[in-house]
Design a protein around this motif. Structure first.
Motif, PDB file in Angstrom:
ATOM      1  N   ALA A 263       0.827  -1.197   0.000  1.00 58.52           N
ATOM      2  CA  ALA A 263       0.000   0.000   0.000  1.00 58.52           C
ATOM      3  C   ALA A 263       0.869   1.258   0.000  1.00 58.52           C
ATOM      4  CB  ALA A 263      -0.909  -0.003   1.232  1.00 58.52           C
ATOM      5  N   SER A 264       0.273   2.401  -0.302  1.00 61.31           N
ATOM      6  CA  SER A 264       0.951   3.674  -0.090  1.00 61.31           C
ATOM      7  C   SER A 264       1.242   3.800   1.403  1.00 61.31           C
ATOM      8  CB  SER A 264       0.072   4.829  -0.571  1.00 61.31           C
ATOM      9  OG  SER A 264      -0.131   4.756  -1.973  1.00 61.31           O
ATOM     10  N   ASP A 265       2.375   4.421   1.732  1.00 56.34           N
ATOM     11  CA  ASP A 265       2.793   4.485   3.135  1.00 56.34           C
ATOM     12  C   ASP A 265       3.620   5.746   3.347  1.00 56.34           C
ATOM     13  OD1 ASP A 265       4.378   3.995   5.596  1.00 56.34           O
ATOM     14  OD2 ASP A 265       3.462   2.005   5.513  1.00 56.34           O
ATOM     15  N   ASP A 266       3.069   6.696   4.093  1.00 60.38           N
ATOM     16  CA  ASP A 266       3.760   7.973   4.296  1.00 60.38           C
ATOM     17  C   ASP A 266       5.104   7.801   4.968  1.00 60.38           C
ATOM     18  OD1 ASP A 266       1.663   9.326   3.130  1.00 60.38           O
ATOM     19  OD2 ASP A 266       0.695   9.868   5.029  1.00 60.38           O
ATOM     20  N   ASP A 267       5.193   6.885   5.945  1.00 55.94           N
ATOM     21  CA  ASP A 267       6.443   6.715   6.690  1.00 55.94           C
ATOM     22  C   ASP A 267       7.576   6.225   5.804  1.00 55.94           C
ATOM     23  OD1 ASP A 267       5.110   7.559   8.909  1.00 55.94           O
ATOM     24  OD2 ASP A 267       5.047   5.613   9.903  1.00 55.94           O
ATOM     25  N   ALA A 268       7.242   5.507   4.744  1.00 54.63           N
ATOM     26  CA  ALA A 268       8.252   5.009   3.806  1.00 54.63           C
ATOM     27  C   ALA A 268       8.331   5.883   2.552  1.00 54.63           C
ATOM     28  CB  ALA A 268       7.940   3.564   3.412  1.00 54.63           C
ATOM     29  N   ASP A 269       7.643   7.018   2.571  1.00 50.20           N
ATOM     30  CA  ASP A 269       7.636   7.949   1.433  1.00 50.20           C
ATOM     31  C   ASP A 269       7.146   7.269   0.165  1.00 50.20           C
ATOM     32  OD1 ASP A 269       7.896  10.403   0.280  1.00 50.20           O
ATOM     33  OD2 ASP A 269      10.073  10.336   0.029  1.00 50.20           O
TER      34      ASP A 269
END
Length: 298
Positions: A263-269
């Protein structure tokens, strides 16, 4: 019916099995309910690891095992390392997937960060974009060959929860059940009322949504069934015409198995389109490097 793995303690798997059994028995005729339950697949749901949890996979960063030949798309440069996991622990937690017993699987995709993205779209409709993704089965003892100037995505450690998944109502595995029991609905692409009621209840069960990192199981598509998209790419690579309504194509689509969903993941940019997801699918998990790929966003 899917069963708990040997020695597997009570978990989300058991809870879901009880609920899914009750929902299928409530909404479907008995024989259709049995076939629907037989289509369920165990999976590992990956979540950000908390203190004390065993780390099973890693988003971003670099693979733990050396990459002798870093995958690249000549026109756009080295691919981004999206996620990797060790086969041994994952095989023990999810034996149903049939992964190799040793080594590490590393998944790559064209870097989508704004500073790296160069107007390229990897799509199943265009086989020439095949260099935009790779899966490598890494074994110990290799010599690292990380490309100069490569900027890895931020690393995020992941823990795994064994769970149970069901096919989307229009996935090949589910359509086979509806067709067998006369539950295909009044119009093409529309589920029968009993199936519609079942999936409304399932929506409540997945209140957290289908935007998850996941190994194995059924994919959570944001648009059309991803199995058909993998089959479309396979046809394109063979330079064969593709028609989703062809019975042979529909039968072949059933053979595709989700290897990994990211999935999209902000913590992993990581942002795949508009909060989308990546899907890597295989026909034989013993040959992970043969995986095909698609992505979707809402």
């Amino acid at each position: 019916m899917a069963k708990r793995g040997p020695g597997e303690p009570a978990s989300e798997f058991d809870d879901r099995l009880r609920v899914l059994t009750a929902l299928a028995d409530k909404h479907l005729p008995p024989l259709a309910a049995a076939d629907f339950l037989a289509s369920l697949r165990p999976a590992l749901r990956l979540e950000h690891a908390r203190e004390g949890q065993e780390v099973v996979a890693r988003l971003g960063g670099l693979p733990a095992t050396a990459v002798a030949s870093w995958p690249a798309w000549d026109e756009y440069g080295p691919l981004a390392h999206v996620l990797s996991f060790r086969c041994g622990p994952v095989s023990m937690m999810l034996p149903e997937l049939g992964l190799p017993a040793d080594g590490e699987l590393a998944f790559f995709y064209l870097d989508q960060r704004p500073d790296f993205f160069q107007d390229a779209v990897v799509g199943t409709w265009d086989a020439s974009t095949r260099p935009g993704f790779r899966v490598l089965h890494l074994l110990p003892g290799g010599i690292s060959a990380t490309p100069p100037g490569l900027v890895p995505l931020p690393a995020v450690e992941l823990a795994a929860i064994r769970t149970l998944t069901w096919p989307s109502y229009d996935a090949p595995a589910a359509e086979a059940v509806w067709g067998k029991h006369g539950l295909s609905g009044p119009r093409e692409g529309m589920p029968a009322p009993a199936v519609d009621a079942l999936y409304e209840a399932l929506e409540e069960l997945s209140a957290g949504g289908g935007d998850v990192h996941q190994i194995g199981g059924h994919p959570h598509p944001q648009q059309n069934p991803v199995e058909y998209e993998a089959e479309e790419l396979r046809h394109g690579l063979l330079d064969e015409p593709f028609d989703a309504s062809d019975p042979e194509v529909q039968a072949a689509a059933v053979s595709w198995q989700l290897l990994l969903q990211v999935a999209s993941d902000d913590d992993a940019d990581m942002m795949w389109g508009d909060a989308g997801q990546l899907y890597y699918l295989v026909q034989d998990a013993q040959q992970p490097e043969e995986a095909l790929f698609t992505w979707q966003c809402g």
